[in-house]
Motif scaffolding. Structure first.
Motif, short mmCIF file in Angstrom:
data_model
loop_
_atom_site.label_atom_id
_atom_site.label_comp_id
_atom_site.label_asym_id
_atom_site.label_seq_id
_atom_site.Cartn_x
_atom_site.Cartn_y
_atom_site.Cartn_z
N GLY A 149 60.52 42.50 75.40
CA GLY A 149 60.09 41.24 74.81
C GLY A 149 59.18 40.42 75.70
O GLY A 149 58.55 39.47 75.23
N VAL A 150 59.11 40.76 76.98
CA VAL A 150 58.22 40.06 77.90
C VAL A 150 56.87 40.76 77.88
O VAL A 150 56.79 42.00 77.96
N LEU A 151 55.81 39.98 77.76
CA LEU A 151 54.47 40.56 77.71
C LEU A 151 54.03 41.00 79.10
O LEU A 151 54.06 40.22 80.05
N ALA A 152 53.63 42.25 79.22
CA ALA A 152 53.06 42.72 80.49
C ALA A 152 51.64 42.19 80.62
O ALA A 152 50.96 41.94 79.63
N PRO A 153 51.16 42.00 81.84
CA PRO A 153 49.77 41.60 82.01
C PRO A 153 48.84 42.66 81.44
O PRO A 153 49.15 43.86 81.45
N SER A 154 47.70 42.23 80.94
CA SER A 154 46.72 43.15 80.38
C SER A 154 46.02 43.91 81.50
O SER A 154 46.08 43.54 82.67
N LEU A 155 45.31 44.97 81.11
CA LEU A 155 44.52 45.72 82.09
C LEU A 155 43.48 44.81 82.74
O LEU A 155 43.26 44.88 83.95
N GLY A 156 42.85 43.95 81.95
CA GLY A 156 41.87 43.03 82.51
C GLY A 156 42.47 42.09 83.53
O GLY A 156 41.85 41.79 84.56
N GLN A 157 43.68 41.60 83.27
CA GLN A 157 44.34 40.71 84.22
C GLN A 157 44.69 41.46 85.51
O GLN A 157 44.52 40.91 86.60
N ILE A 158 45.18 42.67 85.38
CA ILE A 158 45.50 43.47 86.57
C ILE A 158 44.22 43.74 87.37
O ILE A 158 44.21 43.61 88.61
N HIS A 159 43.16 44.10 86.70
CA HIS A 159 41.90 44.38 87.40
C HIS A 159 41.42 43.14 88.16
O HIS A 159 41.01 43.23 89.33
N HIS B 222 48.14 49.26 86.27
CA HIS B 222 48.55 48.64 85.00
C HIS B 222 49.58 49.50 84.28
O HIS B 222 50.55 48.97 83.71
N GLN B 223 49.41 50.81 84.29
CA GLN B 223 50.36 51.69 83.62
C GLN B 223 51.76 51.56 84.21
O GLN B 223 52.77 51.52 83.49
N VAL B 224 51.84 51.47 85.54
CA VAL B 224 53.14 51.31 86.20
C VAL B 224 53.78 49.98 85.82
O VAL B 224 54.97 49.92 85.48
N LEU C 169 47.12 42.24 100.40
CA LEU C 169 47.19 43.64 100.79
C LEU C 169 47.88 44.40 99.67
O LEU C 169 48.79 43.88 99.02
N THR C 170 47.46 45.66 99.45
CA THR C 170 48.03 46.44 98.35
C THR C 170 48.28 47.88 98.79
O THR C 170 47.59 48.40 99.68
N TRP C 171 49.25 48.51 98.13
CA TRP C 171 49.59 49.90 98.39
C TRP C 171 49.85 50.63 97.08
O TRP C 171 50.34 50.04 96.11
N LEU C 172 49.54 51.93 97.08
CA LEU C 172 49.89 52.81 95.97
C LEU C 172 50.86 53.87 96.47
O LEU C 172 50.72 54.39 97.58
N ALA C 173 51.83 54.22 95.63
CA ALA C 173 52.71 55.37 95.88
C ALA C 173 52.33 56.44 94.87
O ALA C 173 52.38 56.21 93.65
N THR C 174 51.93 57.61 95.37
CA THR C 174 51.48 58.68 94.49
C THR C 174 52.24 59.96 94.77
O THR C 174 52.70 60.21 95.89
N THR C 175 52.37 60.78 93.74
CA THR C 175 53.00 62.09 93.88
C THR C 175 51.96 63.11 94.36
O THR C 175 50.78 62.80 94.49
N ALA C 176 52.43 64.32 94.59
CA ALA C 176 51.55 65.36 95.12
C ALA C 176 50.36 65.64 94.21
O ALA C 176 49.28 66.03 94.68
N ASP C 177 50.53 65.44 92.90
CA ASP C 177 49.42 65.71 91.97
C ASP C 177 48.52 64.50 91.76
O ASP C 177 47.63 64.51 90.91
N GLY C 178 48.75 63.41 92.54
CA GLY C 178 47.90 62.23 92.46
C GLY C 178 48.34 61.19 91.46
O GLY C 178 47.66 60.16 91.29
N THR C 179 49.46 61.39 90.80
CA THR C 179 49.95 60.41 89.83
C THR C 179 50.51 59.18 90.55
O THR C 179 51.33 59.30 91.46
N THR C 180 50.08 58.01 90.12
CA THR C 180 50.60 56.77 90.69
C THR C 180 51.96 56.46 90.07
O THR C 180 52.08 56.34 88.84
#
Length: 333
Positions: A35-45, A22-24, A58-69
């Motif tokens: 001006g465009v509303l982002a989906p809420s955390l509940g919608q993303i979940h 959701h943060q990304v 299917l889903t993928w995450l891209a993360t940095t070395a410290d675990g940040t998405t």
């Protein structure tokens, strides 16, 4: 430049991973589409954890070395018989981490999955003149369709005109409505009416078609309810008992001020009687009466869907942005 992120498939999203996703998405939406509303955390979940209709994900995450998405990608694999060649992509990279190959790495994983799943067509949506559009074209996607997004502000309605349209008689037809799953006595004929969506303009997209039956419309109602949203429908029913046309509104969980137009369609044999305008006006009247906290309805139409654009403009919808549908033809090897 070496990759700054590591891409891993996401088997089932935890609450923490859904929050990172959701943060990304929220950061990207604010940066690329003010001006465009982002989906809420509940919608993303719900999107990440609840099954979709006629597809798997299917889903993928891209993360940095410290675990940040820093990037996310979702691939919707359609399961309907005429759409088993098709996949739909959602790919988002945090604006602060762009131009570091994160998007390219995610796309490589997605394309590999398309090949493994024998999908020859990959479609994606990007806001016009946005970084997403440039990314798509740089990676070989071709433009296939332009969508015109429109907004109706309920506090700016011509209420007298709306009521005149909604209250007008259409000889041979009556209005009915429901919330959630279609009533059993209308399920078969509503499913037949849903098939009218298969002739909507899709530009050059290799989109296939969807065969609706009573089981599928009931499944749609369950999918929407399970993710916490509300589906409202207004239908025009002919004197012979068949659904001649309908419109649907999705009210996202939490009853936000903006709701989403879903399908509006009129069965070909019943076109030319103003039924599309009629059911949409009746829906707006219903929303005003039942959900006074709703202030906006968002919809979109293909730029060449002249008839539905005219209907929406008549009701007071106004264009506020454009998106483009892109397609990548995925080689087998």
């Amino acid at each position: 430049m070496s990759p700054s992120a590591h891409v891993t498939p996401l088997q089932r999203a935890s609450d923490t991973e859904a929050a990172s996703w959701h943060q990304v998405v929220a950061a990207s939406t604010a940066h690329d589409m003010p001006g465009v509303l982002a989906p809420s955390l509940g919608q993303i979940h719900a999107q990440l954890t609840q099954p979709a209709l006629g597809s798997r994900r299917l889903t993928w995450l891209a993360t940095t070395a410290d675990g940040t998405t820093v990037g996310v990608a979702g691939l919707r694999l359609f399961t309907s018989p005429s759409q088993q060649h098709l996949a739909e992509l959602e790919l988002t990279v945090d604006p602060a981490h762009r131009r570091l190959r994160t998007g390219s790495l995610l796309l490589s994983a997605v394309v590999a999955a398309c090949r493994a799943e024998r999908r020859r067509s990959l479609v994606a949506t990007a806001a016009a003149d946005s970084p997403g559009e440039a990314f798509s074209e740089r990676h070989g996607f071709r433009r296939a369709l332009i969508l015109n997004h429109l907004m109706l502000r309920l506090d700016e309605l011509d209420v007298a005109e709306l009521l005149r349209i909604a209250d007008a008689e259409r000889p041979g037809y009556r209005l009915t409505g429901w919330t959630g799953t279609v009533p059993d006595e209308l399920a078969d004929t509503f499913a037949a009416a849903k098939n009218a969506m298969n002739d909507m303009p899709v530009g050059d997209l290799d989109y296939g078609s969807v065969a609706w039956d009573a089981e599928r419309v009931r499944a749609m109602g369950k999918v929407v309810a399970d993710r916490g949203d509300t589906l409202q429908t207004i239908a025009a029913v002919h004197d012979d008992g068949t659904v001649a046309g309908y419109t649907e509104i999705l009210i996202p969980q939490g009853l936000p001020p903006r709701v989403q137009q879903y399908d509006t369609a009129v069965v070909p044999a019943h076109r030319g009687h103003g039924l599309g305008l009629w059911v949409k006006a009746a829906m707006v009247r219903r929303l005003r009466a039942e959900h006074p906290g709703v202030v906006e309805i968002e919809t979109d139409n293909a730029d060449d869907n002249v008839h539905m654009l005219a209907v929406n403009h008549r009701l007071g919808f106004r264009s506020y942005r454009h998106t483009r549908e892109f397609q990548l033809d995925v080689p087998a090897t």
